[in-house]
Design a protein around this motif. Structure first.
Motif, short mmCIF file in Angstrom:
data_model
loop_
_atom_site.label_atom_id
_atom_site.label_comp_id
_atom_site.label_asym_id
_atom_site.label_seq_id
_atom_site.Cartn_x
_atom_site.Cartn_y
_atom_site.Cartn_z
N TYR A 150 0.83 -1.28 -0.11
CA TYR A 150 -0.02 -0.04 0.02
C TYR A 150 0.96 1.38 0.00
O TYR A 150 0.73 2.37 -0.68
N LEU A 151 1.91 1.11 1.04
CA LEU A 151 2.85 2.53 0.88
C LEU A 151 3.50 2.73 -0.35
O LEU A 151 3.75 3.70 -0.83
N HIS A 152 4.11 1.53 -0.94
CA HIS A 152 4.47 1.83 -2.29
C HIS A 152 3.73 2.23 -3.47
O HIS A 152 4.08 3.19 -4.12
N ASP A 153 2.39 1.96 -3.38
CA ASP A 153 1.40 2.16 -4.40
C ASP A 153 1.08 3.71 -4.10
O ASP A 153 1.17 4.49 -5.02
N LEU A 154 0.87 3.94 -2.83
CA LEU A 154 0.61 5.30 -2.64
C LEU A 154 1.70 6.39 -2.95
O LEU A 154 1.40 7.35 -3.34
N GLY A 155 2.85 5.89 -3.05
CA GLY A 155 4.04 6.81 -3.30
C GLY A 155 4.11 6.80 -4.82
O GLY A 155 4.22 7.93 -5.18
N ARG A 156 4.03 5.88 -5.43
CA ARG A 156 4.17 5.76 -6.78
C ARG A 156 2.95 6.74 -7.49
O ARG A 156 3.16 7.37 -8.56
N LYS A 157 1.88 6.59 -7.01
CA LYS A 157 0.73 7.25 -7.43
C LYS A 157 0.32 8.81 -6.61
O LYS A 157 -0.85 8.79 -6.88
N GLN A 158 1.24 8.97 -6.07
CA GLN A 158 0.93 10.20 -4.95
C GLN A 158 0.20 11.41 -5.67
O GLN A 158 -0.72 11.87 -5.11
N ALA A 159 0.57 11.62 -6.82
CA ALA A 159 -0.10 12.84 -7.79
C ALA A 159 -1.49 12.18 -7.83
O ALA A 159 -2.32 13.38 -7.76
N LEU A 160 -1.79 11.11 -8.21
CA LEU A 160 -3.25 10.73 -8.68
C LEU A 160 -4.11 10.82 -7.37
O LEU A 160 -5.04 11.20 -7.26
N TYR A 161 -3.62 10.39 -6.27
CA TYR A 161 -4.32 10.26 -5.18
C TYR A 161 -4.61 11.51 -4.56
O TYR A 161 -5.63 11.96 -3.97
#
Length: 131
Positions: A92-103
């Motif tokens: 979850y943290l890796h996904d949140l980091g990779r897609k931070q701008a989208l989130y």
């Protein structure tokens, strides 16, 4: 064996209200505490028993007071507004980091749709003059 990248370094930066994580795949992300708080994987934020997610309001000044490891797969983040019930696993943290701008854009859109205006964090006042 999991293909999920694992953290090799985790640092809380209280002054800038951020969490920095370096992963073993070479990626490094800096997460604003506000983003982590509004996307906490807790039932309080995501919803209880089939009820929809609850939009988190006025979290721009939230900070991280502590983090604790949970086994070999996650961390528990303690926020200064008392929230501490979400377990942030590595995927979850890796996904949140990779897609931070989208989130982040999604969060701002949801705030706008709810008729709520986000006020800039008070801790950033004067930051431009110091740069």
């Amino acid at each position: 064996m999991s293909d999920t990248p694992k953290p090799i370094d985790i640092t809380v930066h209280t002054r800038s209200h951020t969490l920095e994580i370096s992963f073993d795949d070479g990626s490094r992300f800096i997460y604003p505490a506000e983003l982590l708080r509004v996307y906490s994987p807790s039932a309080e934020v995501r919803g209880h028993w089939g009820q929809g997610a609850k939009l988190q309001l006025d979290k721009q000044d939230v900070n991280i007071t502590d983090i604790k490891p949970v086994g070999q797969y996650a961390i528990k983040i303690f926020f200064d507004d008392g929230h501490d019930s979400g377990l942030f696993d590595w995927a979850y943290l890796h996904d949140l980091g990779r897609k931070q701008a989208l989130y982040w854009t999604d969060y701002l859109d949801r705030l706008q749709q709810a008729g709520h205006q986000r006020i800039p964090p008070s801790w950033t006042e004067g930051a431009q003059e110091q740069s």
